[in-house]
Design an enzyme around this catalytic site. Structure first.
Site, PDB file in Angstrom:
ATOM      1  N   GLU A  94       0.792  -1.225   0.000  1.00 29.88           N
ATOM      2  CA  GLU A  94       0.000   0.000   0.000  1.00 29.88           C
ATOM      3  C   GLU A  94       0.830   1.284   0.000  1.00 29.88           C
ATOM      4  OE1 GLU A  94      -3.302   0.083  -0.220  1.00 29.88           O
ATOM      5  OE2 GLU A  94      -3.439  -2.104  -0.246  1.00 29.88           O
ATOM      6  N   SER A 364     -46.686 -23.646  43.022  1.00 30.19           N
ATOM      7  CA  SER A 364     -46.327 -23.729  44.442  1.00 30.19           C
ATOM      8  C   SER A 364     -44.905 -23.299  44.755  1.00 30.19           C
ATOM      9  CB  SER A 364     -46.538 -25.160  44.942  1.00 30.19           C
ATOM     10  OG  SER A 364     -47.898 -25.519  44.849  1.00 30.19           O
TER      11      SER A 364
END
Length: 811
Positions: A94, A364
């Protein structure tokens, strides 16, 4: 002879050359004015648009990686951690002069102009790494228009950035924002995604492969077009050799090395748990980024998911298609396993609905907290509670709970009533405690889902008619396991632990735990011990919602709490599964697996809070001379009983007892023991044959105290009838069915001597006999609109007892 370029092509090249020339001009001539106006982007170096959100378990194992809003899954690392190979390959590919220019490379621009004119097309660009970083920072990785003005501005901002931060910072920021395709951003994410290694461990062949991808991630797709990538990789390896980065030997090895791109791997473990983490960790309006270390134990999670699948397969024929489980470490409140459904991808069971977080009626499983309030008020776990038909007056009428199997146990100790999940004793205690206090206590335990007023739930809240979540249930039981100390339930490992808060006295919590952990205490209510013989002590409570829609089982050791739900997300009923038969077996297997990771097991409760006393097991009082059985029971220290049992009495055979009369008489010198029960049990006893042993383990007769001569109560207990329903002043409201309203009329007989015993009653409404009934005294009556008077009287007018009267209305 070479073909000359067309005028159109020459114009295009002229434009290109002009653009490039303007960039050069912008970097040299316009530095004062343009750069001052352009500013610099260093503030954006802290942005996180390129970072994914990685969610890992407590050991760092990846559960899921979630892309950023820009759909990037970057894993930023420091420049030194990237390794030299990927960095050098990227620089050569690059920007070879990166460490020499000031953000804009004039030599590169000149070279690009020459190459483009010579090739009669755009052969190469001249943007530096710094310029590319500016573009990434300004556009947050999204495509942006390529205009002359933008190019000049980027060049100016690049030069300004170079004066603000150093080269290494720029290079590190650029590398971490490079896109390598498939959402993999930065060399670390790319190396792990394509090759399963960290960036620092890449070979030269792998590094060159990755370095060429950012130029055209779609065109150079490693899965769809590997041959294209391979050509670019070879060219880059050649450049690396020409630049002196690679020796001839290294180049040869890199060229010969076969690059194998591994199949894309996207872990998707513990889906409902991860969804909860994403929802709770991310701030509103923004996504989390980086790494979130959770409390989850992936190995336990996978085993728990397997157990869920196995048990659901066994229950499929019984109408239960879905399940949820949560496992919590009691010391820190950390969630170790979280299974939200039987299968996340199964639409037929609404698999993506998280049943750990869904509101359902818990049955319960709320009862232990009602008993905790009663124990705090002075009740003991050994005292008897009446499990008999009972009606409670509530707003709008009466409430008459029953047990799941339709039977009643009569007198039963609080510990057995709790462990065996009987309904009437729990509602009796709830009525004594009060609806408001019960609701307040549940909220203090973390049941935020109970967000209505107390009267909305009524006494039935004790039986779990309010909707809560499995996560809330687990948190409340963690408080019991911690001796009444509540801590927040955590799913993120690195978040600050909340301060514990005391919500229950430690001695009370120990007494509840003792009741829930005794296998023998479950026998009467569950008609067996249930599937809870795990090989180690465990406190456990089952629950079943109305219509057998939801089955629950929640329990704990000192170290772990496990909560299980089994049912159907759409509320469809099961085929009469209960908490013990549905959720219980899965609970047992999950708890066994969870405890495998506990190296040293501590006792369930602190022994210092309770003391053991020998009592009569029927009354929970000190044994009297007529008591045939003694048992050791636990009491809160300092609150052991001081009274002696007065239910077991000596008796003799009654001479001349007629049909239906009690065959015994109380006699302190009598040769046998009988049980005489107080008035509360008269109705229950009336449904049994006279002198029946009830549930007495020794077969002793259970009799009404008022019916046995010489026991002290019958002389002053007035015989009377009592209306149990409807309650005085009840108002019944019609629907749209018509002009008849079916009402259950019920009554009971209390007190009196045997010769005044009522065997049959008449129900009289507005002066007309509407029904007769033997015990239980109950008839169904179709009432019309209006105000009505109800009278209950003996069917035999010769029986001298007080009649009962009340009024009710139908609107």
């Amino acid at each position: 002879m070479k073909r000359l370029p067309s005028k159109k092509a020459l114009r295009r090249l002229g434009v290109v050359a002009g653009v490039v020339a303007c960039i050069v001009l912008g970097s040299v001539v316009a530095s004062q004015r343009v750069r001052a106006a352009a500013g610099e982007p260093s503030a954006h170096l802290a942005d996180h648009w390129h970072e994914g959100h990685r969610i890992v378990d407590r050991e760092g194992r990846l559960l899921r990686e979630i892309g950023s809003e820009a759909e990037q899954r970057g894993r930023p690392v420091a420049l030194d951690q990237m390794g030299d190979r990927i960095v050098l390959a990227t620089l050569v590919s690059e920007d070879k002069r990166f460490f020499e220019h000031d953000g804009v490379d004039g030599r590169a621009i000149a070279r690009a102009i020459g190459q483009n004119l010579k090739g009669r097309r755009i052969v190469s660009g001249a943007s530096t790494i710094t310029q590319q970083l500016v573009k990434l920072l300004d556009a947050e990785g999204k495509p942006a228009p390529r205009t002359l003005e933008r190019k000049v501005t980027e060049a100016a901002r690049a030069q300004n950035l170079e004066e603000t931060v150093d080269k290494r910072t720029i290079l590190e920021a650029y590398m971490n924002r490079l896109g390598y395709g498939h959402g993999l951003t930065g060399p670390e994410a790319a190396a792990l995604g394509y090759f399963g290694v960290s960036a620092k461990d890449l070979s030269w062949a792998q590094a060159a492969w990755l370095a060429v991808l950012p130029r055209a991630p779609s065109f150079l797709d490693s899965y769809d077009h590997p041959e294209r990538v391979r050509l670019r990789q070879r060219a880059l390896l050649d450049d690396l050799r020409e630049e002196g980065v690679l020796s001839e030997a290294d180049h040869a090895r890199a060229v010969d090395e076969p690059v194998r791109v591994r199949k894309s791997q996207r872990p998707f473990y513990a889906p409902h748990f991860v969804d909860a983490v994403v929802r709770e960790v991310s701030q509103p309006g923004e996504r989390a980024h980086g790494v979130t270390k959770t409390t989850l134990d992936l190995a336990l999670q996978e085993d728990t998911e397997g157990l869920v699948r196995t048990h659901l397969a066994a229950l499929a024929s019984l109408g239960a298609k879905n399940a949820a489980v949560i496992v919590v470490d009691n010391e820190h409140g950390e969630v170790l396993a979280w299974v939200g459904s039987g299968s996340y991808w199964d639409d037929s069971i609404a698999g993506q609905v998280d049943m750990v977080r869904a509101r359902r009626q818990p049955g319960s499983t709320l009862k232990p907290f009602v008993y905790a309030l009663a124990f705090a008020d002075g009740h003991s776990a050994a005292e008897p509670l009446p499990d008999v038909p009972t009606r409670f007056s509530e707003q709008g009428g009466t409430y008459a709970p029953g047990n799941f199997d339709g039977t009643f146990e009569g007198p039963i100790s609080a510990r057995e009533a709790l462990a065996g999940s009987l309904n009437v004793p729990a509602v009796r205690l709830a009525a004594e405690v009060g609806e408001g206090r019960m609701l307040e206590s549940l909220r203090s335990l973390g049941f935020a889902s109970l967000d209505r007023e107390a009267r909305h739930y009524g006494l039935s809240l004790a039986l779990g008619t309010g909707e809560v979540t499995l996560r809330e249930l687990a948190g409340a039981y963690v408080a019991l396991a911690r001796g009444g100390e509540r801590i927040p339930i955590r799913i993120v490992a690195n978040e600050a632990a909340g301060e514990p808060s005391r919500v229950m006295d430690a001695a009370v919590a120990s007494l509840v735990t003792e009741s829930l952990s005794d296998p023998l205490a479950r026998v009467r209510g569950l008609h067996g011990r249930g599937p809870f013989d795990l090989g180690f002590p465990v406190a456990v409570k089952t629950g079943t919602s109305s219509g057998h829609r939801d089955t629950w089982c929640v329990g704990y050791t000192h170290e772990r709490t496990v909560a299980v739900w089994i049912g159907n997300a759409d509320g469809a009923p099961t085929q009469k599964l209960t908490g013990a038969s549905g959720a219980g077996p899965l609970f047992g297997d999950v708890m066994r697996r969870a405890m495998e990771d506990v190296s040293s097991r501590a006792p369930l409760r602190d022994e210092a809070h309770l003391e053991s006393v020998e009592v009569c097991p029927l009354t929970g009082k000190l044994p009297g001379p007529a008591c045939v059985d003694h048992a050791s029971r636990h009491f809160i220290r300092g609150k052991a009983p001081k009274e002696t049992c007065d239910w077991h009495v000596r008796a003799s055979t009654r001479e001349g007892a007629g049909p239906g009369e009690t065959p015994f008489v109380c006699d302190s010198q009598g040769s046998r023991s009988i049980v005489v029960l107080p008035e509360t049990y008269d109705g229950f006893l009336a449904a049994l044959p006279s002198g029946a042993p009830g549930h007495d383990p020794f077969g002793l007769p259970w009799l009404s105290r008022s019916s046995v001569p010489g026991c002290g109560d019958q002389a002053h207990a007035e015989a009377m009838l009592r209306i149990d329903g409807p309650a005085a002043g009840s108002v019944f409201v019609y629907g749209d069915e018509g002009d008849a309203q079916v009402i259950v009329l019920s009554a009971s007989a209390v007190g009196g001597s045997p010769e005044r015993r009522v065997s049959e009653v008449e129900f009289v409404v507005d002066g007309e006999v509407v029904g007769r009934s033997r015990w239980p005294f109950r008839v169904r009556y179709q009432a019309t609109r209006g105000d009505h008077e109800l009278v209950v009287r003996p069917a035999d007018p010769r029986v001298a007892v007080r009649t009962a009267k009340t009024s009710f209305s139908v609107r």
